[in-house]
Enzyme design. Sequence first.
Site, PDB file in Angstrom:
ATOM      1  N   ARG A  56       4.190   8.716  -7.311  1.00 26.22           N
ATOM      2  CA  ARG A  56       4.236   9.865  -6.420  1.00 26.22           C
ATOM      3  C   ARG A  56       5.653  10.431  -6.322  1.00 26.22           C
ATOM      4  O   ARG A  56       6.634   9.753  -6.580  1.00 26.22           O
ATOM      5  CB  ARG A  56       3.749   9.481  -5.014  1.00 26.22           C
ATOM      6  CG  ARG A  56       2.277   9.143  -4.924  1.00 26.22           C
ATOM      7  CD  ARG A  56       1.868   8.854  -3.492  1.00 26.22           C
ATOM      8  NE  ARG A  56       2.538   7.684  -2.948  1.00 26.22           N
ATOM      9  CZ  ARG A  56       3.557   7.728  -2.096  1.00 26.22           C
ATOM     10  NH1 ARG A  56       4.035   8.890  -1.682  1.00 26.22           N
ATOM     11  NH2 ARG A  56       4.115   6.611  -1.650  1.00 26.22           N
ATOM     12  N   LYS A 198      -3.917  11.575  -2.911  1.00 29.23           N
ATOM     13  CA  LYS A 198      -3.128  11.395  -1.703  1.00 29.23           C
ATOM     14  C   LYS A 198      -2.982  12.685  -0.904  1.00 29.23           C
ATOM     15  O   LYS A 198      -2.817  12.652   0.321  1.00 29.23           O
ATOM     16  CB  LYS A 198      -1.744  10.831  -2.054  1.00 29.23           C
ATOM     17  CG  LYS A 198      -1.789   9.371  -2.506  1.00 29.23           C
ATOM     18  CD  LYS A 198      -2.410   8.462  -1.440  1.00 29.23           C
ATOM     19  CE  LYS A 198      -2.349   7.003  -1.846  1.00 29.23           C
ATOM     20  NZ  LYS A 198      -3.030   6.114  -0.863  1.00 29.23           N
ATOM     21  N   HIS A 217      -4.952   4.183   6.401  1.00 32.92           N
ATOM     22  CA  HIS A 217      -4.608   3.795   5.028  1.00 32.92           C
ATOM     23  C   HIS A 217      -4.936   2.317   4.889  1.00 32.92           C
ATOM     24  O   HIS A 217      -4.086   1.454   5.097  1.00 32.92           O
ATOM     25  CB  HIS A 217      -3.132   4.065   4.767  1.00 32.92           C
ATOM     26  CG  HIS A 217      -2.708   3.781   3.361  1.00 32.92           C
ATOM     27  ND1 HIS A 217      -1.444   3.346   3.021  1.00 32.92           N
ATOM     28  CD2 HIS A 217      -3.373   3.878   2.183  1.00 32.92           C
ATOM     29  CE1 HIS A 217      -1.352   3.188   1.720  1.00 32.92           C
ATOM     30  NE2 HIS A 217      -2.514   3.498   1.184  1.00 32.92           N
ATOM     31  N   SER A 235       0.907   0.630  -1.097  1.00 31.46           N
ATOM     32  CA  SER A 235       0.569   0.374  -2.489  1.00 31.46           C
ATOM     33  C   SER A 235       1.231  -0.901  -2.984  1.00 31.46           C
ATOM     34  O   SER A 235       2.422  -1.132  -2.762  1.00 31.46           O
ATOM     35  CB  SER A 235       1.024   1.562  -3.351  1.00 31.46           C
ATOM     36  OG  SER A 235       0.812   1.304  -4.711  1.00 31.46           O
ATOM     37  N   LYS A 239      -4.375  -4.453  -1.065  1.00 37.32           N
ATOM     38  CA  LYS A 239      -5.569  -3.902  -0.401  1.00 37.32           C
ATOM     39  C   LYS A 239      -6.780  -3.906  -1.319  1.00 37.32           C
ATOM     40  O   LYS A 239      -7.860  -4.390  -0.960  1.00 37.32           O
ATOM     41  CB  LYS A 239      -5.306  -2.468   0.077  1.00 37.32           C
ATOM     42  CG  LYS A 239      -4.278  -2.321   1.158  1.00 37.32           C
ATOM     43  CD  LYS A 239      -4.263  -0.926   1.752  1.00 37.32           C
ATOM     44  CE  LYS A 239      -4.275   0.182   0.725  1.00 37.32           C
ATOM     45  NZ  LYS A 239      -3.108   0.171  -0.164  1.00 37.32           N
ATOM     46  N   THR A 240      -6.604  -3.359  -2.507  1.00 35.30           N
ATOM     47  CA  THR A 240      -7.721  -3.259  -3.447  1.00 35.30           C
ATOM     48  C   THR A 240      -8.194  -4.636  -3.888  1.00 35.30           C
ATOM     49  O   THR A 240      -9.388  -4.938  -3.908  1.00 35.30           O
ATOM     50  CB  THR A 240      -7.316  -2.422  -4.672  1.00 35.30           C
ATOM     51  OG1 THR A 240      -6.947  -1.115  -4.243  1.00 35.30           O
ATOM     52  CG2 THR A 240      -8.466  -2.312  -5.664  1.00 35.30           C
ATOM     53  N   ASP A 254      -9.078   2.017  -0.029  1.00 34.00           N
ATOM     54  CA  ASP A 254      -7.780   2.600   0.288  1.00 34.00           C
ATOM     55  C   ASP A 254      -7.746   3.483   1.537  1.00 34.00           C
ATOM     56  O   ASP A 254      -6.750   3.488   2.243  1.00 34.00           O
ATOM     57  CB  ASP A 254      -7.282   3.418  -0.904  1.00 34.00           C
ATOM     58  CG  ASP A 254      -5.796   3.706  -0.849  1.00 34.00           C
ATOM     59  OD1 ASP A 254      -5.025   2.779  -0.554  1.00 34.00           O
ATOM     60  OD2 ASP A 254      -5.394   4.856  -1.092  1.00 34.00           O
ATOM     61  N   ARG A 319      -2.537   2.115 -13.453  1.00 31.12           N
ATOM     62  CA  ARG A 319      -3.645   2.318 -12.522  1.00 31.12           C
ATOM     63  C   ARG A 319      -4.979   2.447 -13.250  1.00 31.12           C
ATOM     64  O   ARG A 319      -5.044   2.868 -14.402  1.00 31.12           O
ATOM     65  CB  ARG A 319      -3.423   3.591 -11.714  1.00 31.12           C
ATOM     66  CG  ARG A 319      -2.217   3.561 -10.788  1.00 31.12           C
ATOM     67  CD  ARG A 319      -2.543   2.894  -9.498  1.00 31.12           C
ATOM     68  NE  ARG A 319      -1.425   2.919  -8.558  1.00 31.12           N
ATOM     69  CZ  ARG A 319      -1.535   2.651  -7.274  1.00 31.12           C
ATOM     70  NH1 ARG A 319      -2.720   2.342  -6.761  1.00 31.12           N
ATOM     71  NH2 ARG A 319      -0.477   2.670  -6.492  1.00 31.12           N
TER      72      ARG A 319
END
Length: 529
Positions: A56, A198, A217, A235, A239-240, A254, A319
């Site tokens: 990003r 995002k 988030h 990130s 989480k994933t 997410d 990703r």
Amino acid sequence: MKTVEQSYLLKKLLAHKNLHKNLAVPRLVERILTREEGKLTATGAIQATTGTYTGRSPKDKFIVKDDSCEEFIDWGSVNQAIDEESFEKLYEKVVDYLKEKNELFSFNGFAGADFNYRLPIQVINEYAWHNLFTRQLFITPEEGELETHKSEFTVVSAPTFKADPAVDGTNSETFILVSFKKRIILIGGTEYAGEIKKSIFSVMNYLLPRRDILSMHCSANVGQEGDVALFFGLSGTGKTTLSADPYRRLIGDDEHGWSPNGVFNIEGGCYAKCINLSQEKEPQIFDAIRFGSVLENVILDEESRIPDYDNTSLTENTRAAYPLENIDNIISPSVAGHPNAIIFLTADASGTLPPISKLTKEQAMYHFLSGYTSKLAGTERGVTEPQATFSACFGSPFLPLAPSTYAKMLGEKIDLYDTNVFLVNTGWTGGSYSVGSRMKLSYTRAMVHAALEGELNTIETTTDDIFGLEMPMHVPGVPDEVLVPLNTWKDKEAYYTEAQTLAMKFHENFKKFKQASDEIKQAGPLFKS
């Protein structure tokens, strides 16, 4: 949400003579290969690269300051302002640029799995592979819904259009501009597809709280007994990975909303980091990457086209984007009840935070507002090794409103639904980043399972003398010495130096939350100087 009349500029784009609308996945794959935008991998996924920007670009994100949102936005370094005139001029340039392209691609769908709170969206892409990414990450309309679909927000993505900062009022050639009045998101100068995802999340973070819905988030899953767990974290914190649990059904990985009805996913897919991905360690994610999925910046073997997930020659921020249905044990639609447990995830590069600790209500609010983690390599431009950072609500880059807005809502819900909160460190153990090693995923999973199953409610604990956190002395499947950071360090003096330094960073960061109650302010680290 009221439908906004399409501007003349948007109408010009939608009138493009070769605009491909809502192409099915196989047809998009065909266009990607024909246009040589990506490669077909051995798994059937599409592999694409994002050029210069592999993460990003937060310094290039702006919100248009106008009378519709000026009084509500938390203006500053995260939510930078750009004037309406600059936006309109750049918008017209981008439209004129895209009009000259041989073909464009559009997607109509939704953000928000709960029918009562979903946002109809439209995405117009210069690249076919970006359109495939969009289709996999958002919610695809059911049969017949396209006929009545009326977009309330549109993303216009022109990755090969570069801004002129001196003329256009941007900080660089890259720009992500959000106009809440025009209901337009303008993206250019970057091929990183994550900006599309995002930007919509940021929009939902503005719209949902204004309807008394907490936008979060976080990832979420549900157990066999219907118990819901939320996993907050930036990130790279897990989480994933942790929400993709073979023993629990996935709600989403997410972005979620928490309404009076319970939790709902904002997306229709997953955007998983796949650095060092293996079938043995993360089978659900590994097996989800198949036909229709998108691999971003993953290196392939030239002959076999087998992905090399260990190769970081382009970036560590590799990703995979795939639809939720590629995960076997999901809940569909992606809605569930109120959370029984909340897990705050941090990847602590100092190696001094406990692997797991149960938080009081006040500690939960302190750590939610703090949002501490170590920003991992590749997630943003210029980040090449972990950097300590504090991101309010574990998602500051995506929060248009003041952090206190989201924190107040979370605190009220924790009270209302008697939700347990834990802080889990998925970062380093046995030393800091340069000395220690990353916490074993198997240990983290064991700790999380113990927390969700209530096994930590009666286990003996000890209080960390630096951070004031209650650490369990025993967790099934985890060596006892791992649970107390000091015990994993060979150099005890170095441990105390690192821990005290981090404690002072917490205190310094929290000074900005002047409106927090004394109880919350005092729930931070015990060490003060």
